[in-house]
Design a protein around this motif. Sequence first.
Motif, PDB file in Angstrom:
ATOM      1  N   GLN A 167      14.101 -40.415 -49.551  1.00  0.00           N
ATOM      2  CA  GLN A 167      13.042 -39.406 -49.689  1.00  0.00           C
ATOM      3  C   GLN A 167      13.460 -38.074 -49.073  1.00  0.00           C
ATOM      4  OE1 GLN A 167      12.699 -42.549 -48.755  1.00  0.00           O
ATOM      5  NE2 GLN A 167      10.721 -43.410 -49.353  1.00  0.00           N
ATOM      6  N   MET A 168      14.233 -38.122 -48.016  1.00  0.00           N
ATOM      7  CA  MET A 168      14.650 -36.894 -47.335  1.00  0.00           C
ATOM      8  C   MET A 168      15.772 -36.168 -48.072  1.00  0.00           C
ATOM      9  SD  MET A 168      12.964 -36.193 -44.436  1.00  0.00           S
ATOM     10  CE  MET A 168      13.995 -35.507 -43.120  1.00  0.00           C
ATOM     11  N   SER A 169      16.611 -36.909 -48.780  1.00  0.00           N
ATOM     12  CA  SER A 169      17.829 -36.293 -49.321  1.00  0.00           C
ATOM     13  C   SER A 169      17.907 -36.275 -50.845  1.00  0.00           C
ATOM     14  CB  SER A 169      19.059 -37.024 -48.761  1.00  0.00           C
ATOM     15  OG  SER A 169      19.020 -38.399 -49.104  1.00  0.00           O
ATOM     16  N   THR A 170      16.943 -36.888 -51.525  1.00  0.00           N
ATOM     17  CA  THR A 170      16.946 -36.863 -52.987  1.00  0.00           C
ATOM     18  C   THR A 170      15.595 -36.351 -53.475  1.00  0.00           C
ATOM     19  OG1 THR A 170      16.036 -39.087 -53.377  1.00  0.00           O
ATOM     20  CG2 THR A 170      18.389 -38.936 -52.880  1.00  0.00           C
ATOM     21  N   GLU A 171      15.423 -36.352 -54.815  1.00  0.00           N
ATOM     22  CA  GLU A 171      14.165 -35.870 -55.371  1.00  0.00           C
ATOM     23  C   GLU A 171      13.072 -36.938 -55.367  1.00  0.00           C
ATOM     24  OE1 GLU A 171      14.644 -36.516 -60.145  1.00  0.00           O
ATOM     25  OE2 GLU A 171      15.562 -34.731 -59.258  1.00  0.00           O
ATOM     26  N   LYS A 172      13.356 -38.081 -54.779  1.00  0.00           N
ATOM     27  CA  LYS A 172      12.359 -39.147 -54.703  1.00  0.00           C
ATOM     28  C   LYS A 172      11.120 -38.663 -53.970  1.00  0.00           C
ATOM     29  CE  LYS A 172      11.818 -43.989 -53.371  1.00  0.00           C
ATOM     30  NZ  LYS A 172      12.479 -45.195 -52.802  1.00  0.00           N
ATOM     31  N   ARG A 173       9.961 -39.028 -54.485  1.00  0.00           N
ATOM     32  CA  ARG A 173       8.702 -38.619 -53.857  1.00  0.00           C
ATOM     33  C   ARG A 173       8.630 -39.110 -52.421  1.00  0.00           C
ATOM     34  NH1 ARG A 173       3.467 -39.825 -57.412  1.00  0.00           N
ATOM     35  NH2 ARG A 173       2.607 -39.253 -55.396  1.00  0.00           N
ATOM     36  N   PHE A 174       8.024 -38.280 -51.572  1.00  0.00           N
ATOM     37  CA  PHE A 174       7.920 -38.604 -50.146  1.00  0.00           C
ATOM     38  C   PHE A 174       6.440 -38.585 -49.761  1.00  0.00           C
ATOM     39  CE2 PHE A 174      10.036 -37.603 -45.778  1.00  0.00           C
ATOM     40  CZ  PHE A 174       9.550 -38.808 -45.293  1.00  0.00           C
ATOM     41  N   ASP A 175       5.685 -39.551 -50.261  1.00  0.00           N
ATOM     42  CA  ASP A 175       4.245 -39.590 -50.001  1.00  0.00           C
ATOM     43  C   ASP A 175       3.928 -39.783 -48.522  1.00  0.00           C
ATOM     44  OD1 ASP A 175       3.764 -39.311 -52.722  1.00  0.00           O
ATOM     45  OD2 ASP A 175       3.730 -41.477 -53.063  1.00  0.00           O
ATOM     46  N   GLU A 176       4.816 -40.490 -47.809  1.00  0.00           N
ATOM     47  CA  GLU A 176       4.574 -40.768 -46.384  1.00  0.00           C
ATOM     48  C   GLU A 176       4.566 -39.506 -45.533  1.00  0.00           C
ATOM     49  OE1 GLU A 176       6.488 -44.350 -48.299  1.00  0.00           O
ATOM     50  OE2 GLU A 176       6.869 -42.180 -48.261  1.00  0.00           O
TER      51      GLU A 176
END
Length: 224
Positions: A167-176
């Motif tokens: 989540q921090m380094s890719t485009e993956k969603r970071f809902d947390e």
Amino acid sequence: MKFNVKLNSASTIEEIENYWKDEDFVKLLELYSFPEADTIKPENLREMLFMAITDFEPNEAAKIILTYKLSENLNEGQIDQISNEMLLDKISEEYPEIGLHYDLFNINQLLFKAFNGKFPNAKATKVEFELTSADNSKEEITKEIVLKSLNNGLSESNLIKRLFSDQMSTEKRFDEAEDIIWKLDKKDESNYTILTSDYWLNKDELIAEEFDADFELAEKDEEE
């Protein structure tokens, strides 16, 4: 998205200003059976509340505050369990529902101060920083953007980087991110302040004063 990040300050704090309001103190005093709580001068409310709290056993005092603040999120059994566990452990860091950490921190610290250290002393981190777009992005700054922007300035030992590396380094969603950062305040067009738990971010884990951030966010249609 590309940003330049400049850290202005980072500090450890033990109390969040303005979390507890005068009306909270009055209602809590009433719950602790303190007489005529609504007649107490505002400047004396906190001191009187501490006196009322310490008339109870620590776990019973904790149960009253937990019920007052979190009865909509926790059932009676959960409140009983937490009221006992928080005498031994930093529940505001360890409870599995991180969305409750902010409230649990403030409850813990009120009890810590009232009982002169019988409860563990939890800590929070306040970071003031400047975030400047390097690609003329007009995206509204969110908690997710802030955490992704800080990635290059954090030590590898930081818990957020270790638990949420994708989540921090890719485009993956970071809902947390919404729960990890307790408060995000915008001071002006480029200056911001965040509050979070020392558990997630210790000020010593900020290892660079100025650095660049380059990352992508999930596409809008992926978020719907």
